[in-house]
Design a protein around this motif. Structure first.
Motif, PDB file in Angstrom:
ATOM      1  N   SER A  32      32.811  89.876   8.527  1.00  0.00           N
ATOM      2  CA  SER A  32      31.659  90.787   8.450  1.00  0.00           C
ATOM      3  C   SER A  32      30.414  90.155   9.048  1.00  0.00           C
ATOM      4  O   SER A  32      29.705  90.773   9.854  1.00  0.00           O
ATOM      5  N   ILE A  33      30.132  88.916   8.685  1.00  0.00           N
ATOM      6  CA  ILE A  33      28.963  88.224   9.225  1.00  0.00           C
ATOM      7  C   ILE A  33      29.201  87.858  10.687  1.00  0.00           C
ATOM      8  O   ILE A  33      28.308  87.984  11.538  1.00  0.00           O
ATOM      9  N   ALA A  34      30.429  87.416  11.000  1.00  0.00           N
ATOM     10  CA  ALA A  34      30.731  87.013  12.376  1.00  0.00           C
ATOM     11  C   ALA A  34      30.569  88.183  13.341  1.00  0.00           C
ATOM     12  O   ALA A  34      30.097  88.004  14.467  1.00  0.00           O
ATOM     13  N   PHE A  35      30.963  89.381  12.929  1.00  0.00           N
ATOM     14  CA  PHE A  35      30.771  90.547  13.786  1.00  0.00           C
ATOM     15  C   PHE A  35      29.360  91.122  13.657  1.00  0.00           C
ATOM     16  O   PHE A  35      28.902  91.852  14.550  1.00  0.00           O
ATOM     17  N   GLY A  36      28.656  90.808  12.564  1.00  0.00           N
ATOM     18  CA  GLY A  36      27.292  91.297  12.390  1.00  0.00           C
ATOM     19  C   GLY A  36      26.282  90.570  13.264  1.00  0.00           C
ATOM     20  O   GLY A  36      25.309  91.170  13.748  1.00  0.00           O
ATOM     21  N   ILE A  37      26.494  89.268  13.467  1.00  0.00           N
ATOM     22  CA  ILE A  37      25.555  88.481  14.290  1.00  0.00           C
ATOM     23  C   ILE A  37      25.439  89.033  15.712  1.00  0.00           C
ATOM     24  O   ILE A  37      24.326  89.217  16.221  1.00  0.00           O
ATOM     25  N   PRO A  38      26.556  89.340  16.407  1.00  0.00           N
ATOM     26  CA  PRO A  38      26.415  89.958  17.735  1.00  0.00           C
ATOM     27  C   PRO A  38      25.656  91.284  17.686  1.00  0.00           C
ATOM     28  O   PRO A  38      24.951  91.622  18.643  1.00  0.00           O
ATOM     29  N   GLY A  39      25.792  92.027  16.579  1.00  0.00           N
ATOM     30  CA  GLY A  39      25.056  93.280  16.441  1.00  0.00           C
ATOM     31  C   GLY A  39      23.557  93.059  16.429  1.00  0.00           C
ATOM     32  O   GLY A  39      22.786  93.816  17.035  1.00  0.00           O
ATOM     33  N   VAL A  40      23.125  92.013  15.732  1.00  0.00           N
ATOM     34  CA  VAL A  40      21.695  91.685  15.699  1.00  0.00           C
ATOM     35  C   VAL A  40      21.207  91.309  17.092  1.00  0.00           C
ATOM     36  O   VAL A  40      20.122  91.728  17.530  1.00  0.00           O
ATOM     37  N   LEU A  41      22.009  90.514  17.812  1.00  0.00           N
ATOM     38  CA  LEU A  41      21.622  90.130  19.181  1.00  0.00           C
ATOM     39  C   LEU A  41      21.546  91.336  20.102  1.00  0.00           C
ATOM     40  O   LEU A  41      20.672  91.413  20.978  1.00  0.00           O
ATOM     41  N   MET A  42      22.434  92.319  19.903  1.00  0.00           N
ATOM     42  CA  MET A  42      22.388  93.508  20.747  1.00  0.00           C
ATOM     43  C   MET A  42      21.126  94.315  20.461  1.00  0.00           C
ATOM     44  O   MET A  42      20.521  94.896  21.380  1.00  0.00           O
ATOM     45  N   PHE A  43      20.707  94.359  19.220  1.00  0.00           N
ATOM     46  CA  PHE A  43      19.451  95.053  18.886  1.00  0.00           C
ATOM     47  C   PHE A  43      18.263  94.360  19.557  1.00  0.00           C
ATOM     48  O   PHE A  43      17.374  95.016  20.111  1.00  0.00           O
ATOM     49  N   ILE A  44      18.260  93.022  19.542  1.00  0.00           N
ATOM     50  CA  ILE A  44      17.185  92.272  20.211  1.00  0.00           C
ATOM     51  C   ILE A  44      17.211  92.537  21.709  1.00  0.00           C
ATOM     52  O   ILE A  44      16.159  92.709  22.346  1.00  0.00           O
ATOM     53  N   ALA A  45      18.414  92.590  22.301  1.00  0.00           N
ATOM     54  CA  ALA A  45      18.540  92.866  23.734  1.00  0.00           C
ATOM     55  C   ALA A  45      17.923  94.217  24.082  1.00  0.00           C
ATOM     56  O   ALA A  45      17.200  94.361  25.073  1.00  0.00           O
ATOM     57  N   THR A  46      18.200  95.220  23.247  1.00  0.00           N
ATOM     58  CA  THR A  46      17.649  96.560  23.480  1.00  0.00           C
ATOM     59  C   THR A  46      16.134  96.550  23.369  1.00  0.00           C
ATOM     60  O   THR A  46      15.431  97.180  24.177  1.00  0.00           O
ATOM     61  N   LEU A  47      15.619  95.830  22.390  1.00  0.00           N
ATOM     62  CA  LEU A  47      14.174  95.751  22.196  1.00  0.00           C
ATOM     63  C   LEU A  47      13.486  95.079  23.386  1.00  0.00           C
ATOM     64  O   LEU A  47      12.447  95.548  23.870  1.00  0.00           O
ATOM     65  N   VAL A  48      14.063  93.979  23.884  1.00  0.00           N
ATOM     66  CA  VAL A  48      13.477  93.270  25.023  1.00  0.00           C
ATOM     67  C   VAL A  48      13.456  94.164  26.258  1.00  0.00           C
ATOM     68  O   VAL A  48      12.461  94.218  26.996  1.00  0.00           O
ATOM     69  N   PHE A  49      14.542  94.876  26.483  1.00  0.00           N
ATOM     70  CA  PHE A  49      14.604  95.782  27.633  1.00  0.00           C
ATOM     71  C   PHE A  49      13.531  96.867  27.529  1.00  0.00           C
ATOM     72  O   PHE A  49      12.851  97.190  28.513  1.00  0.00           O
ATOM     73  N   TRP A  50      13.344  97.422  26.348  1.00  0.00           N
ATOM     74  CA  TRP A  50      12.349  98.468  26.128  1.00  0.00           C
ATOM     75  C   TRP A  50      10.927  97.949  26.350  1.00  0.00           C
ATOM     76  O   TRP A  50      10.063  98.675  26.853  1.00  0.00           O
TER      77      TRP A  50
END
Length: 540
Positions: free
Chosen positions: A178-196
């Motif tokens: 759960s945590i191992a798959f959750g960490i990439p999710g957090v990074l993807m949210f940051i990626a979206t924010l940086v792009f925006w």
């Protein structure tokens, strides 16, 4: 890179590169633990333990097929309706939802597979656009910097991939899925924010919105449907034959999957993913051949430059098709090589082995992005200048051809390691460093080069779609893997492999090496007569 050079780079480029670094950590973070997780998870608990490795490979490569299939959708939506920026932003949100599903449903098969589908859709949807969006920020005035940025872009991708490949197997082991798959999710949210955050500074090339009378589709349709005095329409016949063949394959699959009927010419192991890829391949191949046969009929009805552009795209697709064997080898480092590594001994007793960090076979994948970060500057600053001094120009197509060949060499070495394992000898995991090095050198020659090549060869509104075709090469690369997996489940094939005295794994490794060498030869022969293009935007 000098300070003067940096000052002339478009100031919006760092937002795109920052987005890509986080997104790549996100993607490789979940991808590189997928096979390892599936083999021991409740997701595959319904399958006999002896068959779980094969099932995990099938799921992994089906996922990869999806990731590299959906660029067709992303490229089409971008070029026709929304433009690159909006398409990337919305698909990124889908991507985030997929990661959330993996973290929440790690013990639920339907929820987990939904997450994989959403990640494939989101990742694939943005994949052909981010690279071409970088290219849109350049003009003829500063295109000399584009190669530097494309290389740095690829270096950044591997920066994110390195830390994901190194750390995520440890997180899976120590913190749970759960945590191992959750960490990439957090990074993807940051990626979206940086792009925006860079939204006000980007150069946004408007979409064609289907209003371009000289689009690839319109020119191709005119070519296929046009009559020529005293001539038939053989190209149209070929294109229609592709449609008929595609329909027949779908019907055969449907009769078997839904009605339970055995179709003599359709193997039972050809599930929907394999069938869909074969259907797509038939449509692209027959449609492309048909258009090529009658393309000159479009002259006069369309701008000459548009007709020439369609001809160029058809040539590019052939180049891409010849790289598919490379991807069949490359993507198996996260499946076949991880499974091989599980049968090898981690050399914790050796003083030089970083036991405090590298504890799992899956972590060997971190060698790939680490070596990429080292090899790109080495190639640009040492290898390529040295080759030029010797009178050999390392053109884009020459580099790609050699890259395919080096992937074959890597798999010969992997096959020799497998023979050692099969003999019963204790084999150190450190030996995998050699095939990883050879494969990564091949990757730099093929993939980093192709980012620049694909953008420069495509004209105007076709850039997003042609990038999608480049990524589609990986779909067909994984298709070859799935087809091979189906073949080795046949008793006659298995018996034939047994006569070699090799294990199934070793035989397949040497088979894929031979496949790569054949592809490298075909690529070299075609590249000799390929006419290069230059399609950067004009300055001003």
């Amino acid at each position: 890179m000098s300070a003067a050079t940096l000052a002339r780079l478009p100031r919006q480029v760092p937002y795109i590169i920052g987005n890509e670094a986080c997104e790549r950590f996100s993607f490789y973070g979940m991808r590189n633990i997928l096979v390892q997780f599936l083999i021991s998870s409740v997701i595959l608990a319904y399958i006999p333990e002896a068959d779980r490795e094969g099932a995990a490979k099938d799921i992994f490569h089906s996922f990869v097929i999806g990731v590299y299939f959906f660029p067709l959708l992303g490229g089409w939506l971008s070029d026709r309706f929304f433009g690159k920026y909006d398409t990337v932003l919305w698909f990124s949100l889908v991507y985030c939802a997929g990661h959330a599903c993996l973290a929440l449903f790690e013990d639920n098969r339907q929820g987990f597979y939904t997450g994989l589908f959403l990640i494939a859709l989101g990742s694939g949807g943005i994949k052909p656009l981010v690279v071409s969006f970088v290219g849109d920020q350049f003009t003829q005035a500063n295109k000399s910097l584009a190669k530097v940025v494309f290389d740095f872009f690829y270096w950044t991708i591997n920066f994110g991939s390195f830390f994901a490949s190194l750390l995520m197997p440890l997180f899976l082991r120590e913190l749970g899925p759960s945590i191992a798959f959750g960490i990439p999710g957090v990074l993807m949210f940051i990626a979206t924010l940086v792009f925006w955050m860079g939204r006000r500074q980007y150069v946004r090339v408007p979409p064609s919105r289907g209003e371009d009378p000289d689009s690839f589709y319109n020119v191709a349709r005119t070519a296929l449907l046009s009559h020529a005095p005293g001539q038939g329409r053989p190209g149209l016949v070929v294109a229609v034959a592709g449609v008929v063949l595609a329909a027949a394959m779908l019907l055969a699959w449907g009769l078997h999957a839904w009605a339970g009927l055995a179709v003599p010419f359709w193997p039972a192991g050809f599930h929907f993913v394999i069938t869909a890829c074969l259907v797509l391949g038939a449509l692209i191949a027959c449609g492309g051949i048909g258009v090529s046969m009658q393309l000159e009929r479009a002259r006069g009805r369309h701008d000459a430059a548009a007709v020439d552009s369609v001809r160029a795209v058809l040539r590019i697709i052939i180049v891409f098709a010849l790289t598919t064997p490379f991807w069949s080898l490359f993507d198996q480092k996260a499946s076949t090589w991880v499974i091989q590594g599980r049968d090898m001994a981690v050399p914790h007793h050796s003083w030089w082995w970083p036991s405090w960090l590298v504890r799992e076979a899956a972590q060997m994948q971190a060698l790939n992005p680490l070596l990429v970060m080292l090899l790109i500057p080495f190639n640009n600053m040492v290898l390529y200048p040295a080759l030029r001094r010797l009178g050999y120009e390392p053109t884009a197509l020459r580099r790609m051809g050699w890259g395919i060949a080096f992937s074959g060499i890597a798999w010969i070495v992997a096959g020799l390691i497998q023979l050692q394992i099969d003999s019963g000898a204790v084999t150190s995991l450190a030996w995998q460093a050699l095939p990883y090095t050879l494969l990564t050198f091949g990757e730099v020659l093929v993939s980093a080069t192709a980012l620049e090549f694909a953008y420069s060869q495509a004209k105007g509104s076709m850039k997003g779609v042609i990038m999608a075709f480049w990524y589609l090469a990986s779909t067909f690369g994984s298709l070859w893997v799935l087809l091979t997996n189906v073949a080795v489940r046949n008793d006659a094939v298995t018996a034939r492999i047994a006569t070699t005295g090799w294990s199934e794994n070793a035989f397949l490794m040497f088979f894929f090496a031979a496949f790569a060498f054949a592809a490298a030869l075909a690529f070299a022969l075609y590249a000799r007569r390929y006419p290069m293009q230059d399609n950067y935007r004009p300055a001003g």
